[in-house]
Scaffold this active site. Structure first.
Site, mmCIF file in Angstrom:
data_model
loop_
_atom_site.group_PDB
_atom_site.id
_atom_site.type_symbol
_atom_site.label_atom_id
_atom_site.label_comp_id
_atom_site.label_asym_id
_atom_site.label_seq_id
_atom_site.Cartn_x
_atom_site.Cartn_y
_atom_site.Cartn_z
ATOM 1 C CG HIS A 90 46.044 31.933 47.540
ATOM 2 N ND1 HIS A 90 46.008 32.097 48.908
ATOM 3 C CD2 HIS A 90 47.216 31.331 47.255
ATOM 4 C CE1 HIS A 90 47.125 31.616 49.430
ATOM 5 N NE2 HIS A 90 47.874 31.144 48.462
ATOM 6 C CD GLU A 131 42.974 34.153 49.417
ATOM 7 O OE1 GLU A 131 42.246 33.210 49.007
ATOM 8 O OE2 GLU A 131 44.107 33.986 49.913
ATOM 9 C CB CYS A 146 47.001 28.009 50.015
ATOM 10 S SG CYS A 146 48.666 27.924 49.324
#
Lengths: 255, 215
Positions: free
Chosen positions: B197, B199, B83
């Site tokens: 993202h 994650e 990001c």
């Protein structure tokens, strides 16, 4: 714009609960277990709302967030009783990606500015509990939807956007738990007034309620509780339905 | 077999813990690094980040990370920017004024403009990954970072600015908002970047992180 399917989990102490209109609250079960189940079934995001939200005994909420964040890798929003920047920081450290605020922001709107500056707008969700006052007008309610604030919902949403909130979680008090559909006039009034994403909550009864919500109300996301927790529809059914309607929802391979 | 230590740079731009947890879940051992000297201890590094470019770069520089990062780069070990972390890899950004980036991948970061009033910024949501449409990007989607990821797999984006790499060969994958192509994954040698993202992108994201642990 992609449309998101979000699960809303109301928490009381260690329990996932859900109210049924005019019948009261029921304990559904373990929040983190349900969150994990929805994650594996393909939910886009999770929202945890702490309905007790007192100054004490937040340990069970922190535990739920930590457990969820260690095994669920999608965005998690947490709200309910956040009063200060420190409260928000604690929740973010436990694993929340975004925090949702209502009462404390109404009491002290500068809190929104402080939160946005410290954590970034993308981490701050304004939670709005809205009750119809007259045609085309709704009032903001605080304390989990119990206390009238005297403030107009549209004005409040516009001001809060200016203060830096990144999204709005908009709940219709009138429709919540009724399964009669969303207050689409409310949703449309807010989505027309602001430039930030609006998550609609409250009233989903059947799949076709989503048509009006997305096509007419222009909601960016739907937060579902009753329909998931009471297992009236599966996430696969919901996602397939929205794809069938041509809505830009996430497609998941081999479900 | 001991899990490899993966450095995650803490320069004050948030969201480390999710990245750390995902690395752990994928079998790595995350090391949150606040002291630039500790970059010498790791052979694999993640540069996370959320928020504004100017603030991010300023924090990064103020904490003294630049020389240590440059040393890491000379060792040609894998680096993943996520990001804001990906945006910082570039030469410059126009977010809230003009800012210089780390200049590890030539290009600039600009505000997303779809020419469509209905398109809300920041862009928040799950969007599918696609090839780069540029003829020069012959390596598009052909990178170890995306092993097992298919065209059309969706990942989670939240951003208002996007990278415009000077060399389209650095663009590995894109997405699109309102028909406007958005850079989603970049690569230059051992330096990788994801605008989204990983994650927070469920199983697809975890696959990407696992791939990074193995590149």
């Amino acid at each position: 714009m992609s449309k998101r399917l979000i699960a809303r989990l109301d928490i009381k102490g260690p329990n996932l609960i859900k109210g049924i209109h005019l019948e009261g609250l029921r304990v559904i079960g373990d929040p983190a277990e349900h969150a994990l189940k929805y994650y594996h079934e393909g939910i886009d995001e999770l929202i945890y709302l702490d309905t007790v939200a007192s100054l004490y005994g937040r340990n069970s909420l922190n535990d739920v967030i930590r457990r969820t964040a260690s095994e669920v890798f999608i965005p998690i929003t947490v709200g309910g009783g956040i009063r200060t920047v420190e409260n928000a920081e604690e929740l973010l450290r436990c694993g929340a990606d975004k925090v949702a605020v209502n009462t404390a922001a109404v009491n002290r709107p500068t809190l929104l500015v402080e939160l946005a500056e410290k954590f970034g707008s993308q981490s701050i969700v304004l939670s709005v509990e809205a009750k119809r006052v007259s045609a085309g007008r709704w009032m903001v309610y605080t304390e989990g939807g119990r206390e009238p604030s005297g403030i107009d919902v549209i004005d409040w949403c516009i001001q809060s956007q200016e203060r830096g909130v990144g999204e709005i979680l908009l709940t219709s008090i009138d429709q919540e738990g009724t399964r009669r559909g969303f207050d689409v006039d409310l949703i449309k009034a807010v989505t027309s007034a602001v430039n930030i994403p609006v998550i609609a909550s409250g009233g989903m009864g059947s799949l076709d309620h989503l048509d009006d919500l997305f096509l007419n109300g222009n909601a960016d996301a739907v937060a579902m509780a009753d329909i998931l927790h009471y297992k009236r529809k599966t996430l696969v059914e919901i996602r397939d339905y929205t794809i069938g309607k041509g809505l830009p929802v996430r497609r998941i391979r081999s479900q | 077999m001991r899990a490899e230590t993966i450095g995650v740079i803490d320069y004050g731009a948030g969201n480390l813990f999710s990245v750390g947890r995902a690395i752990e879940y994928c079998g790595g051992s995350p090391l949150i690094i606040s002291d630039p000297d500790d970059l010498a201890k790791v052979d694999r590094l993640v540069l996370p980040g959320v928020g504004a470019f100017g603030a991010g770069i300023n924090h990064f520089l103020k904490k003294g990370f630049l020389p240590a990062l440059q040393e890491f780069i000379t060792r040609e070990r894998p680096l993943l920017g996520i990001c804001l972390g990906m945006q910082m890899l570039f030469s410059s950004s126009e977010e809230f004024g003009t800012h210089e980036g780390l200049n590890l991948i030539p290009g600039s970061v600009k505000k997303i403009d779809c020419g469509n009033q209905e398109f809300k910024i920041p862009c928040i949501g799950w969007y599918p990954l696609n090839r780069s449409l540029d003829a020069e990007a012959h390596q598009s989607f052909n990178t170890p970072l995306l092993k097992g990821v298919q065209i059309g797999d969706a990942v989670y984006f939240v951003h208002s600015y996007a990278a415009n790499p000077t060399n389209s060969s650095n663009i590995v994958a894109t997405t699109s908002y309102s028909s406007r192509s958005i850079t989603a994954v970049v690569q230059r040698d051992n330096i990788y970047g994801c605008q989204f993202h990983p994650e927070k992108s469920g199983e697809i994201g975890l696959r990407i992180i696992k791939n990074f642990l193995e590149v």
